[in-house]
Design a protein around this motif. Sequence first.
Motif, PDB file in Angstrom:
ATOM      1  N   THR A   1      -3.572   3.217  -1.645  1.00  0.00           N
ATOM      2  CA  THR A   1      -3.767   2.610  -2.954  1.00  0.00           C
ATOM      3  C   THR A   1      -2.851   1.396  -3.112  1.00  0.00           C
ATOM      4  O   THR A   1      -1.685   1.431  -2.721  1.00  0.00           O
ATOM      5  CB  THR A   1      -3.470   3.613  -4.072  1.00  0.00           C
ATOM      6  OG1 THR A   1      -4.310   4.760  -3.901  1.00  0.00           O
ATOM      7  CG2 THR A   1      -3.727   3.008  -5.443  1.00  0.00           C
TER       8      THR A   1
ATOM      9  N   PHE B   1      -0.640  10.937  -7.006  1.00  0.00           N
ATOM     10  CA  PHE B   1       0.652  10.281  -7.227  1.00  0.00           C
ATOM     11  C   PHE B   1       1.676  11.282  -7.747  1.00  0.00           C
ATOM     12  O   PHE B   1       1.378  12.089  -8.631  1.00  0.00           O
ATOM     13  CB  PHE B   1       0.528   9.138  -8.242  1.00  0.00           C
ATOM     14  CG  PHE B   1      -0.361   8.014  -7.802  1.00  0.00           C
ATOM     15  CD1 PHE B   1      -0.085   7.293  -6.655  1.00  0.00           C
ATOM     16  CD2 PHE B   1      -1.492   7.671  -8.535  1.00  0.00           C
ATOM     17  CE1 PHE B   1      -0.907   6.252  -6.244  1.00  0.00           C
ATOM     18  CE2 PHE B   1      -2.316   6.641  -8.143  1.00  0.00           C
ATOM     19  CZ  PHE B   1      -2.030   5.929  -6.994  1.00  0.00           C
TER      20      PHE B   1
ATOM     21  N   CYS C   1      -6.945   8.907 -11.142  1.00  0.00           N
ATOM     22  CA  CYS C   1      -5.965   9.479 -10.222  1.00  0.00           C
ATOM     23  C   CYS C   1      -5.509  10.826 -10.765  1.00  0.00           C
ATOM     24  O   CYS C   1      -5.850  11.219 -11.880  1.00  0.00           O
ATOM     25  CB  CYS C   1      -4.758   8.550 -10.063  1.00  0.00           C
ATOM     26  SG  CYS C   1      -3.760   8.325 -11.563  1.00  0.00           S
TER      27      CYS C   1
ATOM     28  N   PRO D   1      -0.977  12.013   0.587  1.00  0.00           N
ATOM     29  CA  PRO D   1      -2.359  12.310   0.991  1.00  0.00           C
ATOM     30  C   PRO D   1      -2.790  13.685   0.488  1.00  0.00           C
ATOM     31  O   PRO D   1      -2.034  14.653   0.596  1.00  0.00           O
ATOM     32  CB  PRO D   1      -2.298  12.260   2.524  1.00  0.00           C
ATOM     33  CG  PRO D   1      -0.860  12.495   2.865  1.00  0.00           C
ATOM     34  CD  PRO D   1      -0.060  11.915   1.738  1.00  0.00           C
TER      35      PRO D   1
ATOM     36  N   GLU E   1       2.551   7.977  -3.394  1.00  0.00           N
ATOM     37  CA  GLU E   1       1.202   8.510  -3.176  1.00  0.00           C
ATOM     38  C   GLU E   1       1.234   9.413  -1.958  1.00  0.00           C
ATOM     39  O   GLU E   1       1.670   9.016  -0.879  1.00  0.00           O
ATOM     40  CB  GLU E   1       0.177   7.405  -2.952  1.00  0.00           C
ATOM     41  CG  GLU E   1      -1.234   8.003  -2.822  1.00  0.00           C
ATOM     42  CD  GLU E   1      -2.312   6.965  -2.594  1.00  0.00           C
ATOM     43  OE1 GLU E   1      -3.486   7.370  -2.549  1.00  0.00           O
ATOM     44  OE2 GLU E   1      -1.978   5.780  -2.448  1.00  0.00           O
TER      45      GLU E   1
ATOM     46  N   GLY F   1      -1.431   6.786   0.833  1.00  0.00           N
ATOM     47  CA  GLY F   1      -2.864   7.029   0.859  1.00  0.00           C
ATOM     48  C   GLY F   1      -3.702   5.775   0.845  1.00  0.00           C
ATOM     49  O   GLY F   1      -4.912   5.848   0.898  1.00  0.00           O
TER      50      GLY F   1
ATOM     51  N   ARG G   1       0.830  -1.194   0.000  1.00  0.00           N
ATOM     52  CA  ARG G   1       0.000   0.000   0.000  1.00  0.00           C
ATOM     53  C   ARG G   1       0.869   1.251   0.000  1.00  0.00           C
ATOM     54  O   ARG G   1       1.923   1.281   0.634  1.00  0.00           O
ATOM     55  CB  ARG G   1      -0.903   0.035   1.245  1.00  0.00           C
ATOM     56  CG  ARG G   1      -2.073  -0.921   1.162  1.00  0.00           C
ATOM     57  CD  ARG G   1      -2.907  -0.830   2.427  1.00  0.00           C
ATOM     58  NE  ARG G   1      -4.092  -1.676   2.340  1.00  0.00           N
ATOM     59  CZ  ARG G   1      -5.261  -1.251   1.899  1.00  0.00           C
ATOM     60  NH1 ARG G   1      -5.399  -0.008   1.513  1.00  0.00           N
ATOM     61  NH2 ARG G   1      -6.297  -2.063   1.849  1.00  0.00           N
TER      62      ARG G   1
ATOM     63  N   PRO H   1      -6.644   9.239  -5.827  1.00  0.00           N
ATOM     64  CA  PRO H   1      -5.270   9.228  -5.320  1.00  0.00           C
ATOM     65  C   PRO H   1      -4.411  10.294  -5.983  1.00  0.00           C
ATOM     66  O   PRO H   1      -4.629  10.671  -7.142  1.00  0.00           O
ATOM     67  CB  PRO H   1      -4.769   7.811  -5.681  1.00  0.00           C
ATOM     68  CG  PRO H   1      -6.005   6.992  -5.855  1.00  0.00           C
ATOM     69  CD  PRO H   1      -7.045   7.927  -6.392  1.00  0.00           C
TER      70      PRO H   1
ATOM     71  N   GLU I   1      -2.413  18.931  -5.532  1.00  0.00           N
ATOM     72  CA  GLU I   1      -3.016  18.203  -4.411  1.00  0.00           C
ATOM     73  C   GLU I   1      -4.497  18.552  -4.271  1.00  0.00           C
ATOM     74  O   GLU I   1      -5.340  17.672  -4.028  1.00  0.00           O
ATOM     75  CB  GLU I   1      -2.275  18.546  -3.115  1.00  0.00           C
ATOM     76  CG  GLU I   1      -2.879  17.945  -1.866  1.00  0.00           C
ATOM     77  CD  GLU I   1      -2.242  18.479  -0.591  1.00  0.00           C
ATOM     78  OE1 GLU I   1      -2.924  18.453   0.452  1.00  0.00           O
ATOM     79  OE2 GLU I   1      -1.072  18.924  -0.638  1.00  0.00           O
TER      80      GLU I   1
END
Length: 333
Positions: free
Chosen positions: A59, A141, A172, A73, A71, A57, A54, A139, A130
């Motif tokens: 994913t 990335f 994403c 947040p 990833e 976040g 993982r 998500p 963001e």
Amino acid sequence: MQLAEAGVQNDHAKLERTVSALVAEARAKQHHTLADRLAKALGVVAPPQRQAPRAVGGTFLPDKVRDLIIERPARRSIDDIMLPREVDAQVRDLLEEQHQADVLRANSLDPRHRVMLAGPPGNGKTTLAEAIAHGLGVPFFTIRYDAVIDSYLGETAARLKRVFDFARSTPCVLFLDEFDALGKERGDVHETGEIKRVVSSLLLQMDDLPSYTVIVCASNHPELLDRAVWRRFQLRLELPMPDRADFRRWLDHVGADRKSLGIDPASLARDLEGGSFAEAEEFLLNVKRKIVLAKGDPKAIVTQQLKAWKRRFVPQTGVAEGNGARDTAAQSE
């Protein structure tokens, strides 16, 4: 409609993109059975749902990209940041198009999903990317250039392809900071043929991204970018250095009034002019720390910190150089 057109035209690439978009939408709506059936019909292997690493976040990241992307947040929303009014309006239009993607696709249209952010450092490019991820609920990335760029440039193109293949598999926001490191002008006589092939590969990968994958690129030096790169972006937004009026609005936005700081916000905005939002935010946080710990007069603390703020541009490498920098700073004031 697009699915039918792809079938009639026998366009396998378009068919794959359309079905991939349907798979991603089904997964986003938690319709996993439908998504698996569509993926199986297309011959796409479904991503592992168990025992997969993982990201920050949450994913699931397959092994092939685990070391190539991070990833982060997405905590800040579009309402949390200060943007030029025109930029704010265009970003909100982008979010609306993405939220209404089904309506657009029903009319053979796609939402915009390729965004270029340009401007000096510290003025919100990363934060805006963001906020876009936050607004879409997907998500966020970031590509790790230290892992993607290799001394063997053929490997760089292969790693980029792995990243983009993964980005096509899920809705994403894919963020490429300091994009000029990859998207350099191919006409530059100082660059090798391999670099030019990397740029060409990058452009093809961008063209092949589905509209549910939002790619946001940022550059402090947009003049270095390949001209063909600019054509790929449907939104080209500039985040300039803030002026006094921008800082005044920002102070109101963050709740820094005369009561909390003991100083007129208009006067403080004048003193902050010349810096970036990131620097001003750090200045304000430092003031708040001093007020909490010292429990002194807020106005005296702000005045003291402003002296340090004005010295931040002065190099410390030598007396003569420092004097010259102070002269320049004095002129700018």
